[in-house]
Design a protein around this motif. Structure first.
Motif, PDB file in Angstrom:
ATOM      1  N   SER A  83       0.853  -1.180   0.000  1.00 27.82           N
ATOM      2  CA  SER A  83       0.000   0.000   0.000  1.00 27.82           C
ATOM      3  C   SER A  83       0.889   1.230   0.000  1.00 27.82           C
ATOM      4  O   SER A  83       2.018   1.197   0.497  1.00 27.82           O
ATOM      5  CB  SER A  83      -0.937   0.006   1.209  1.00 27.82           C
ATOM      6  OG  SER A  83      -0.205  -0.031   2.420  1.00 27.82           O
ATOM      7  N   GLY A  84       0.360   2.293  -0.582  1.00 27.93           N
ATOM      8  CA  GLY A  84       1.089   3.550  -0.602  1.00 27.93           C
ATOM      9  C   GLY A  84       2.083   3.689  -1.730  1.00 27.93           C
ATOM     10  O   GLY A  84       2.756   4.716  -1.833  1.00 27.93           O
ATOM     11  N   PHE A  85       2.195   2.658  -2.580  1.00 26.48           N
ATOM     12  CA  PHE A  85       3.112   2.712  -3.708  1.00 26.48           C
ATOM     13  C   PHE A  85       2.352   2.975  -5.008  1.00 26.48           C
ATOM     14  O   PHE A  85       1.163   2.717  -5.110  1.00 26.48           O
ATOM     15  CB  PHE A  85       3.823   1.364  -3.883  1.00 26.48           C
ATOM     16  CG  PHE A  85       4.748   0.973  -2.771  1.00 26.48           C
ATOM     17  CD1 PHE A  85       4.332   0.061  -1.807  1.00 26.48           C
ATOM     18  CD2 PHE A  85       6.027   1.487  -2.706  1.00 26.48           C
ATOM     19  CE1 PHE A  85       5.184  -0.320  -0.787  1.00 26.48           C
ATOM     20  CE2 PHE A  85       6.882   1.109  -1.692  1.00 26.48           C
ATOM     21  CZ  PHE A  85       6.464   0.207  -0.732  1.00 26.48           C
ATOM     22  N   ILE A  86       3.083   3.452  -6.015  1.00 31.42           N
ATOM     23  CA  ILE A  86       2.605   3.343  -7.386  1.00 31.42           C
ATOM     24  C   ILE A  86       3.074   1.972  -7.830  1.00 31.42           C
ATOM     25  O   ILE A  86       4.236   1.771  -8.210  1.00 31.42           O
ATOM     26  CB  ILE A  86       3.170   4.459  -8.265  1.00 31.42           C
ATOM     27  CG1 ILE A  86       2.770   5.826  -7.699  1.00 31.42           C
ATOM     28  CG2 ILE A  86       2.673   4.304  -9.698  1.00 31.42           C
ATOM     29  CD1 ILE A  86       3.378   7.003  -8.424  1.00 31.42           C
ATOM     30  N   PHE A  87       2.176   1.010  -7.742  1.00 29.19           N
ATOM     31  CA  PHE A  87       2.565  -0.401  -7.750  1.00 29.19           C
ATOM     32  C   PHE A  87       3.300  -0.795  -9.016  1.00 29.19           C
ATOM     33  O   PHE A  87       4.221  -1.607  -8.990  1.00 29.19           O
ATOM     34  CB  PHE A  87       1.324  -1.274  -7.550  1.00 29.19           C
ATOM     35  CG  PHE A  87       1.622  -2.726  -7.329  1.00 29.19           C
ATOM     36  CD1 PHE A  87       1.236  -3.673  -8.267  1.00 29.19           C
ATOM     37  CD2 PHE A  87       2.286  -3.146  -6.194  1.00 29.19           C
ATOM     38  CE1 PHE A  87       1.500  -5.010  -8.077  1.00 29.19           C
ATOM     39  CE2 PHE A  87       2.557  -4.484  -5.981  1.00 29.19           C
ATOM     40  CZ  PHE A  87       2.165  -5.424  -6.922  1.00 29.19           C
ATOM     41  N   ASP A  88       2.907  -0.213 -10.169  1.00 24.87           N
ATOM     42  CA  ASP A  88       3.531  -0.650 -11.409  1.00 24.87           C
ATOM     43  C   ASP A  88       4.883   0.026 -11.655  1.00 24.87           C
ATOM     44  O   ASP A  88       5.462  -0.125 -12.735  1.00 24.87           O
ATOM     45  CB  ASP A  88       2.591  -0.461 -12.596  1.00 24.87           C
ATOM     46  CG  ASP A  88       2.193   1.000 -12.792  1.00 24.87           C
ATOM     47  OD1 ASP A  88       1.432   1.287 -13.741  1.00 24.87           O
ATOM     48  OD2 ASP A  88       2.635   1.851 -11.997  1.00 24.87           O
ATOM     49  N   ARG A  89       5.388   0.735 -10.676  1.00 27.63           N
ATOM     50  CA  ARG A  89       6.694   1.384 -10.813  1.00 27.63           C
ATOM     51  C   ARG A  89       7.758   0.793  -9.882  1.00 27.63           C
ATOM     52  O   ARG A  89       8.901   1.230  -9.914  1.00 27.63           O
ATOM     53  CB  ARG A  89       6.570   2.886 -10.545  1.00 27.63           C
ATOM     54  CG  ARG A  89       5.750   3.607 -11.583  1.00 27.63           C
ATOM     55  CD  ARG A  89       5.811   5.102 -11.388  1.00 27.63           C
ATOM     56  NE  ARG A  89       4.948   5.806 -12.339  1.00 27.63           N
ATOM     57  CZ  ARG A  89       4.800   7.124 -12.351  1.00 27.63           C
ATOM     58  NH1 ARG A  89       5.438   7.880 -11.482  1.00 27.63           N
ATOM     59  NH2 ARG A  89       4.009   7.680 -13.237  1.00 27.63           N
ATOM     60  N   ILE A  90       7.368  -0.166  -9.080  1.00 29.12           N
ATOM     61  CA  ILE A  90       8.319  -0.708  -8.124  1.00 29.12           C
ATOM     62  C   ILE A  90       8.712  -2.131  -8.497  1.00 29.12           C
ATOM     63  O   ILE A  90       7.997  -2.818  -9.216  1.00 29.12           O
ATOM     64  CB  ILE A  90       7.762  -0.704  -6.684  1.00 29.12           C
ATOM     65  CG1 ILE A  90       6.480  -1.540  -6.581  1.00 29.12           C
ATOM     66  CG2 ILE A  90       7.523   0.722  -6.215  1.00 29.12           C
ATOM     67  CD1 ILE A  90       5.979  -1.707  -5.165  1.00 29.12           C
ATOM     68  N   ALA A  91       9.866  -2.542  -8.026  1.00 26.93           N
ATOM     69  CA  ALA A  91      10.270  -3.942  -8.076  1.00 26.93           C
ATOM     70  C   ALA A  91      10.056  -4.537  -6.691  1.00 26.93           C
ATOM     71  O   ALA A  91      10.245  -3.855  -5.674  1.00 26.93           O
ATOM     72  CB  ALA A  91      11.737  -4.067  -8.472  1.00 26.93           C
ATOM     73  N   ILE A  92       9.672  -5.781  -6.664  1.00 25.45           N
ATOM     74  CA  ILE A  92       9.476  -6.481  -5.407  1.00 25.45           C
ATOM     75  C   ILE A  92      10.353  -7.724  -5.388  1.00 25.45           C
ATOM     76  O   ILE A  92      10.326  -8.525  -6.339  1.00 25.45           O
ATOM     77  CB  ILE A  92       8.018  -6.917  -5.188  1.00 25.45           C
ATOM     78  CG1 ILE A  92       7.103  -5.701  -5.096  1.00 25.45           C
ATOM     79  CG2 ILE A  92       7.906  -7.775  -3.936  1.00 25.45           C
ATOM     80  CD1 ILE A  92       7.206  -4.924  -3.801  1.00 25.45           C
ATOM     81  N   ALA A  93      11.111  -7.870  -4.338  1.00 29.51           N
ATOM     82  CA  ALA A  93      11.942  -9.061  -4.157  1.00 29.51           C
ATOM     83  C   ALA A  93      11.518  -9.808  -2.910  1.00 29.51           C
ATOM     84  O   ALA A  93      11.033  -9.210  -1.942  1.00 29.51           O
ATOM     85  CB  ALA A  93      13.409  -8.666  -4.035  1.00 29.51           C
ATOM     86  N   ALA A 128      13.080   2.190  -7.488  1.00 25.25           N
ATOM     87  CA  ALA A 128      13.614   2.413  -8.835  1.00 25.25           C
ATOM     88  C   ALA A 128      13.046   1.431  -9.856  1.00 25.25           C
ATOM     89  O   ALA A 128      13.280   1.586 -11.052  1.00 25.25           O
ATOM     90  CB  ALA A 128      15.136   2.299  -8.797  1.00 25.25           C
ATOM     91  N   GLY A 129      12.333   0.410  -9.377  1.00 24.93           N
ATOM     92  CA  GLY A 129      11.709  -0.516 -10.321  1.00 24.93           C
ATOM     93  C   GLY A 129      12.617  -1.601 -10.855  1.00 24.93           C
ATOM     94  O   GLY A 129      12.217  -2.393 -11.708  1.00 24.93           O
ATOM     95  N   LEU A 130      13.832  -1.662 -10.316  1.00 24.67           N
ATOM     96  CA  LEU A 130      14.804  -2.648 -10.788  1.00 24.67           C
ATOM     97  C   LEU A 130      15.095  -3.674  -9.705  1.00 24.67           C
ATOM     98  O   LEU A 130      14.982  -3.384  -8.515  1.00 24.67           O
ATOM     99  CB  LEU A 130      16.110  -1.943 -11.182  1.00 24.67           C
ATOM    100  CG  LEU A 130      15.990  -0.868 -12.260  1.00 24.67           C
ATOM    101  CD1 LEU A 130      17.324  -0.157 -12.438  1.00 24.67           C
ATOM    102  CD2 LEU A 130      15.519  -1.481 -13.566  1.00 24.67           C
ATOM    103  N   CYS A 131      15.509  -4.865 -10.158  1.00 25.96           N
ATOM    104  CA  CYS A 131      15.836  -5.932  -9.217  1.00 25.96           C
ATOM    105  C   CYS A 131      17.314  -5.873  -8.863  1.00 25.96           C
ATOM    106  O   CYS A 131      18.158  -6.406  -9.578  1.00 25.96           O
ATOM    107  CB  CYS A 131      15.465  -7.285  -9.812  1.00 25.96           C
ATOM    108  SG  CYS A 131      13.687  -7.588  -9.826  1.00 25.96           S
ATOM    109  N   PHE A 132      17.616  -5.224  -7.769  1.00 23.46           N
ATOM    110  CA  PHE A 132      18.990  -5.103  -7.309  1.00 23.46           C
ATOM    111  C   PHE A 132      19.402  -6.353  -6.550  1.00 23.46           C
ATOM    112  O   PHE A 132      18.587  -7.036  -5.944  1.00 23.46           O
ATOM    113  CB  PHE A 132      19.137  -3.885  -6.399  1.00 23.46           C
ATOM    114  CG  PHE A 132      18.775  -2.587  -7.059  1.00 23.46           C
ATOM    115  CD1 PHE A 132      17.577  -1.959  -6.788  1.00 23.46           C
ATOM    116  CD2 PHE A 132      19.650  -1.996  -7.960  1.00 23.46           C
ATOM    117  CE1 PHE A 132      17.249  -0.762  -7.392  1.00 23.46           C
ATOM    118  CE2 PHE A 132      19.327  -0.804  -8.580  1.00 23.46           C
ATOM    119  CZ  PHE A 132      18.120  -0.186  -8.299  1.00 23.46           C
TER     120      PHE A 132
END
Length: 124
Positions: free
Chosen positions: A25-35, A101-105
């Motif tokens: 919640s609270g994110f612009i979901f399609d702009r984030i990466a999730i690990a 940043a939307g990337l998988c670090f």
């Protein structure tokens, strides 16, 4: 307020399956990466899977390859971790983390936000 909440952990027998959820919640979901990370007692935190802002699964750890998968439900702002053929060595606390940043670090320090973790125990 930015938040990640994991759920779905528990006790499972070897060979069993679990599906973990990471509700955001609270994110612009399609702009984030999730690990998804996990940390077993006495061991370092391990990154196991990641899905980037383009909905591509860009990282799978060898330890879970062919057994675990990651997916996103953009309508629910939720990421899932499907775990099959679980083994005792999969016992750990599982965390989801978001990278703005939307990337998988590869490094945990690049993930800005973390959930509280959900424990998974694989035992007979």
């Amino acid at each position: 307020q930015v938040q990640l909440v994991e759920s779905g952990g528990g006790l499972v027998q070897p060979g069993g399956s679990l599906r973990l959820s990471c509700a955001t919640s609270g994110f612009i979901f399609d702009r984030i990466a999730i690990a998804w990370f996990r940390q077993a007692p006495g061991k370092e935190r391990e990154r196991i899977l990641c899905i980037n802002s383009s909905d591509r699964s860009t990282y799978v750890a060898d330890s879970v390859k062919d057994r675990f998968t990651i997916s996103k439900d953009n309508a629910k702002d939720t990421v899932y971790l499907q775990m099959n053929d679980l083994k005792p060595e999969d016992t750990a606390v599982y965390y989801c983390a978001a990278a703005g940043a939307g990337l998988c670090f590869s490094l945990a320090s690049f993930y800005n936000y973390w959930g509280q973790g959900t424990p998974v125990t694989v035992s007979s």
